[in-house]
Design a protein around this motif. Structure first.
Motif, PDB file in Angstrom:
ATOM      1  N   ALA A  99       0.860  -1.183   0.000  1.00  0.00           N
ATOM      2  CA  ALA A  99       0.000   0.000   0.000  1.00  0.00           C
ATOM      3  C   ALA A  99       0.898   1.237   0.000  1.00  0.00           C
ATOM      4  N   HIS A 100       0.446   2.290  -0.691  1.00  0.00           N
ATOM      5  CA  HIS A 100       1.296   3.468  -0.866  1.00  0.00           C
ATOM      6  C   HIS A 100       0.473   4.680  -1.275  1.00  0.00           C
ATOM      7  N   HIS A 101       1.158   5.812  -1.339  1.00  0.00           N
ATOM      8  CA  HIS A 101       0.555   7.011  -1.927  1.00  0.00           C
ATOM      9  C   HIS A 101       1.638   7.718  -2.735  1.00  0.00           C
ATOM     10  N   HIS A 102       1.201   8.585  -3.640  1.00  0.00           N
ATOM     11  CA  HIS A 102       2.114   9.309  -4.525  1.00  0.00           C
ATOM     12  C   HIS A 102       2.021  10.806  -4.253  1.00  0.00           C
ATOM     13  N   ASP A 103       3.173  11.458  -4.266  1.00  0.00           N
ATOM     14  CA  ASP A 103       3.214  12.912  -4.165  1.00  0.00           C
ATOM     15  C   ASP A 103       3.294  13.469  -5.583  1.00  0.00           C
ATOM     16  N   ALA A 104       2.347  13.025  -6.419  1.00  0.00           N
ATOM     17  CA  ALA A 104       2.353  13.374  -7.838  1.00  0.00           C
ATOM     18  C   ALA A 104       0.991  13.071  -8.444  1.00  0.00           C
ATOM     19  N   ASP A 105       0.720  13.684  -9.583  1.00  0.00           N
ATOM     20  CA  ASP A 105      -0.409  13.248 -10.404  1.00  0.00           C
ATOM     21  C   ASP A 105       0.076  11.991 -11.103  1.00  0.00           C
ATOM     22  N   VAL A 106      -0.767  10.953 -11.142  1.00  0.00           N
ATOM     23  CA  VAL A 106      -0.351   9.672 -11.698  1.00  0.00           C
ATOM     24  C   VAL A 106      -1.324   9.222 -12.776  1.00  0.00           C
ATOM     25  N   PHE A 107      -0.761   8.842 -13.924  1.00  0.00           N
ATOM     26  CA  PHE A 107      -1.536   8.238 -15.007  1.00  0.00           C
ATOM     27  C   PHE A 107      -0.943   6.856 -15.226  1.00  0.00           C
ATOM     28  N   ALA A 108      -1.781   5.821 -15.214  1.00  0.00           N
ATOM     29  CA  ALA A 108      -1.318   4.453 -15.441  1.00  0.00           C
ATOM     30  C   ALA A 108      -2.097   3.853 -16.604  1.00  0.00           C
ATOM     31  N   TYR A 109      -1.361   3.163 -17.484  1.00  0.00           N
ATOM     32  CA  TYR A 109      -1.943   2.528 -18.671  1.00  0.00           C
ATOM     33  C   TYR A 109      -1.499   1.069 -18.669  1.00  0.00           C
ATOM     34  N   VAL A 110      -2.451   0.146 -18.650  1.00  0.00           N
ATOM     35  CA  VAL A 110      -2.127  -1.284 -18.613  1.00  0.00           C
ATOM     36  C   VAL A 110      -1.671  -1.727 -20.003  1.00  0.00           C
ATOM     37  N   LEU A 111      -0.452  -2.235 -20.057  1.00  0.00           N
ATOM     38  CA  LEU A 111       0.133  -2.698 -21.319  1.00  0.00           C
ATOM     39  C   LEU A 111      -0.212  -4.150 -21.604  1.00  0.00           C
ATOM     40  N   SER A 112      -0.212  -4.990 -20.560  1.00  0.00           N
ATOM     41  CA  SER A 112      -0.524  -6.406 -20.743  1.00  0.00           C
ATOM     42  C   SER A 112      -1.093  -6.982 -19.455  1.00  0.00           C
ATOM     43  N   GLY A 113      -1.864  -8.040 -19.590  1.00  0.00           N
ATOM     44  CA  GLY A 113      -2.450  -8.695 -18.432  1.00  0.00           C
ATOM     45  C   GLY A 113      -3.574  -7.881 -17.814  1.00  0.00           C
ATOM     46  N   GLU A 114      -3.795  -8.113 -16.522  1.00  0.00           N
ATOM     47  CA  GLU A 114      -4.840  -7.428 -15.768  1.00  0.00           C
ATOM     48  C   GLU A 114      -4.271  -6.964 -14.437  1.00  0.00           C
TER      49      GLU A 114
END
Length: 172
Positions: A99-114
Protein backbone atom coordinates in the motif's frame (compact mmCIF):
# COMPACT_ATOMS: atom_id res chain seq x y z
CA UNK A 1 1.22 18.77 -44.43
CA UNK A 2 -2.48 18.77 -45.20
CA UNK A 3 -5.54 19.00 -43.04
CA UNK A 4 -8.97 17.84 -44.11
CA UNK A 5 -11.88 19.98 -42.96
CA UNK A 6 -15.55 19.16 -43.11
CA UNK A 7 -17.43 21.83 -45.02
CA UNK A 8 -21.08 22.56 -44.27
CA UNK A 9 -23.20 20.81 -46.91
CA UNK A 10 -24.99 22.96 -49.45
CA UNK A 11 -28.76 22.73 -49.70
CA UNK A 12 -29.85 20.06 -52.10
CA UNK A 13 -32.87 20.17 -54.33
CA UNK A 14 -35.89 18.14 -53.24
CA UNK A 15 -35.31 14.49 -54.02
CA UNK A 16 -31.51 14.88 -54.29
CA UNK A 17 -29.22 13.22 -51.81
CA UNK A 18 -27.33 15.68 -49.61
CA UNK A 19 -23.59 15.41 -49.82
CA UNK A 20 -20.67 16.48 -47.68
CA UNK A 21 -17.66 18.07 -49.28
CA UNK A 22 -14.16 17.71 -47.85
CA UNK A 23 -11.54 20.36 -48.47
CA UNK A 24 -7.80 20.03 -48.12
CA UNK A 25 -6.15 22.94 -46.41
CA UNK A 26 -2.50 23.37 -45.50
CA UNK A 27 -1.58 23.23 -41.84
CA UNK A 28 0.46 26.24 -40.90
CA UNK A 29 3.70 25.82 -38.98
CA UNK A 30 2.13 27.68 -36.09
CA UNK A 31 -0.77 25.22 -35.77
CA UNK A 32 1.55 22.23 -36.28
CA UNK A 33 3.97 23.52 -33.67
CA UNK A 34 1.18 24.00 -31.12
CA UNK A 35 -0.20 20.49 -31.72
CA UNK A 36 3.25 18.98 -31.51
CA UNK A 37 3.97 20.71 -28.20
CA UNK A 38 0.59 19.64 -26.82
CA UNK A 39 1.21 15.99 -27.75
CA UNK A 40 4.78 16.18 -26.44
CA UNK A 41 3.58 17.55 -23.11
CA UNK A 42 1.06 14.70 -22.81
CA UNK A 43 3.67 12.10 -23.69
CA UNK A 44 6.16 13.68 -21.33
CA UNK A 45 3.59 13.59 -18.54
CA UNK A 46 2.98 9.90 -19.14
CA UNK A 47 6.69 9.17 -19.20
CA UNK A 48 7.36 11.12 -16.00
CA UNK A 49 4.66 9.30 -14.09
CA UNK A 50 5.91 5.94 -15.26
CA UNK A 51 9.54 6.66 -14.41
CA UNK A 52 8.66 7.86 -10.93
CA UNK A 53 6.99 4.58 -10.12
CA UNK A 54 10.13 2.71 -11.14
CA UNK A 55 12.38 4.88 -9.04
CA UNK A 56 10.09 4.59 -6.06
CA UNK A 57 10.71 0.87 -5.59
CA UNK A 58 13.04 0.17 -2.71
CA UNK A 59 13.97 -2.51 -0.19
CA UNK A 60 10.49 -2.23 1.36
CA UNK A 61 8.97 -3.78 -1.77
CA UNK A 62 7.72 -7.29 -1.05
CA UNK A 63 9.71 -10.19 -2.56
CA UNK A 64 6.69 -11.24 -4.64
CA UNK A 65 6.48 -7.58 -5.73
CA UNK A 66 7.31 -6.27 -9.14
CA UNK A 67 10.13 -4.85 -11.17
CA UNK A 68 10.22 -1.24 -12.28
CA UNK A 69 12.13 0.09 -15.26
CA UNK A 70 12.57 3.81 -15.72
CA UNK A 71 11.64 4.93 -19.22
CA UNK A 72 12.24 8.67 -19.07
CA UNK A 73 12.45 11.72 -16.82
CA UNK A 74 12.04 15.25 -18.18
CA UNK A 75 11.67 18.67 -16.62
CA UNK A 76 8.57 20.27 -18.11
CA UNK A 77 9.71 23.51 -19.74
CA UNK A 78 6.26 25.11 -19.79
CA UNK A 79 5.43 24.29 -16.15
CA UNK A 80 7.94 25.67 -13.65
CA UNK A 81 9.46 23.12 -11.22
CA UNK A 82 7.43 20.19 -12.62
CA UNK A 83 9.00 16.92 -13.72
CA UNK A 84 7.49 14.12 -15.79
CA UNK A 85 8.71 10.62 -14.98
CA UNK A 86 7.68 7.48 -16.85
CA UNK A 87 8.25 3.88 -15.76
CA UNK A 88 7.18 0.41 -16.80
CA UNK A 89 5.96 -1.71 -13.88
CA UNK A 90 6.12 -5.47 -14.47
CA UNK A 91 4.21 -7.75 -12.12
CA UNK A 92 5.01 -11.46 -12.15
CA UNK A 93 2.06 -13.84 -11.66
CA UNK A 94 0.65 -13.00 -8.22
CA UNK A 95 2.97 -9.97 -7.87
CA UNK A 96 1.90 -6.95 -5.85
CA UNK A 97 3.02 -3.62 -4.42
CA UNK A 98 2.66 -2.59 -0.81
CA UNK A 99 0.00 0.00 0.00
CA UNK A 100 1.30 3.47 -0.87
CA UNK A 101 0.56 7.01 -1.93
CA UNK A 102 2.11 9.31 -4.53
CA UNK A 103 3.21 12.91 -4.16
CA UNK A 104 2.35 13.37 -7.84
CA UNK A 105 -0.41 13.25 -10.40
CA UNK A 106 -0.35 9.67 -11.70
CA UNK A 107 -1.54 8.24 -15.01
CA UNK A 108 -1.32 4.45 -15.44
CA UNK A 109 -1.94 2.53 -18.67
CA UNK A 110 -2.13 -1.28 -18.61
CA UNK A 111 0.13 -2.70 -21.32
CA UNK A 112 -0.52 -6.41 -20.74
CA UNK A 113 -2.45 -8.70 -18.43
CA UNK A 114 -4.84 -7.43 -15.77
CA UNK A 115 -4.09 -5.15 -12.82
CA UNK A 116 -6.25 -5.20 -9.66
CA UNK A 117 -6.31 -1.77 -8.05
CA UNK A 118 -8.06 -0.02 -5.19
CA UNK A 119 -7.84 3.49 -3.83
CA UNK A 120 -8.99 3.81 -0.21
CA UNK A 121 -12.73 4.42 0.04
CA UNK A 122 -13.46 3.10 -3.46
CA UNK A 123 -14.33 -0.33 -4.86
CA UNK A 124 -11.66 -2.73 -6.13
CA UNK A 125 -11.31 -2.50 -9.92
CA UNK A 126 -9.57 -4.72 -12.45
CA UNK A 127 -7.99 -2.91 -15.39
CA UNK A 128 -7.25 -4.86 -18.55
CA UNK A 129 -4.68 -4.20 -21.26
CA UNK A 130 -5.59 -0.95 -23.03
CA UNK A 131 -7.36 0.58 -20.04
CA UNK A 132 -6.03 3.48 -17.98
CA UNK A 133 -6.57 5.23 -14.67
CA UNK A 134 -5.67 8.62 -13.17
CA UNK A 135 -4.87 9.32 -9.50
CA UNK A 136 -4.50 12.80 -8.05
CA UNK A 137 -1.68 13.37 -5.52
CA UNK A 138 -2.05 11.92 -2.03
CA UNK A 139 -4.66 9.22 -2.64
CA UNK A 140 -3.99 6.09 -0.56
CA UNK A 141 -3.50 3.24 -3.02
CA UNK A 142 -4.28 0.18 -0.88
CA UNK A 143 -4.19 -2.48 -3.65
CA UNK A 144 -1.95 -2.60 -6.73
CA UNK A 145 -1.33 -6.11 -7.98
CA UNK A 146 -1.42 -8.58 -10.83
CA UNK A 147 -4.95 -10.02 -10.97
CA UNK A 148 -3.58 -13.32 -12.32
CA UNK A 149 -1.69 -16.05 -10.45
CA UNK A 150 -0.48 -17.58 -13.74
CA UNK A 151 0.19 -14.72 -16.24
CA UNK A 152 2.45 -11.65 -15.93
CA UNK A 153 1.08 -8.11 -16.21
CA UNK A 154 2.66 -4.74 -16.98
CA UNK A 155 1.73 -1.09 -17.05
CA UNK A 156 3.16 2.26 -18.05
CA UNK A 157 3.00 4.69 -15.14
CA UNK A 158 3.56 8.40 -15.67
CA UNK A 159 4.07 10.86 -12.81
CA UNK A 160 3.94 14.64 -12.92
CA UNK A 161 5.39 16.03 -9.72
CA UNK A 162 7.28 18.90 -8.20
CA UNK A 163 11.01 18.70 -8.85
CA UNK A 164 12.59 16.67 -6.03
CA UNK A 165 9.29 15.21 -4.76
CA UNK A 166 9.13 11.70 -3.29
CA UNK A 167 6.99 10.11 -5.97
CA UNK A 168 5.93 7.00 -4.08
CA UNK A 169 5.84 6.43 -0.33
CA UNK A 170 5.06 2.91 0.88
CA UNK A 171 3.10 2.25 4.07
CA UNK A 172 5.18 0.94 6.97
Amino acid sequence: MLRIELVKPQRSAPGERPYILFERKPITMLSFSFRRKTHLAGLTTAIVLAATAALSQNANTPARGRSVTQVRTEKLPDIKNKVLTAVIVNYPPGGASKAHHHDADVFAYVLSGEIRSQVEGEDVKIYQAGESVFEPPGEHHVISENASKTEPASMLVVFVANDGAELTTFDK
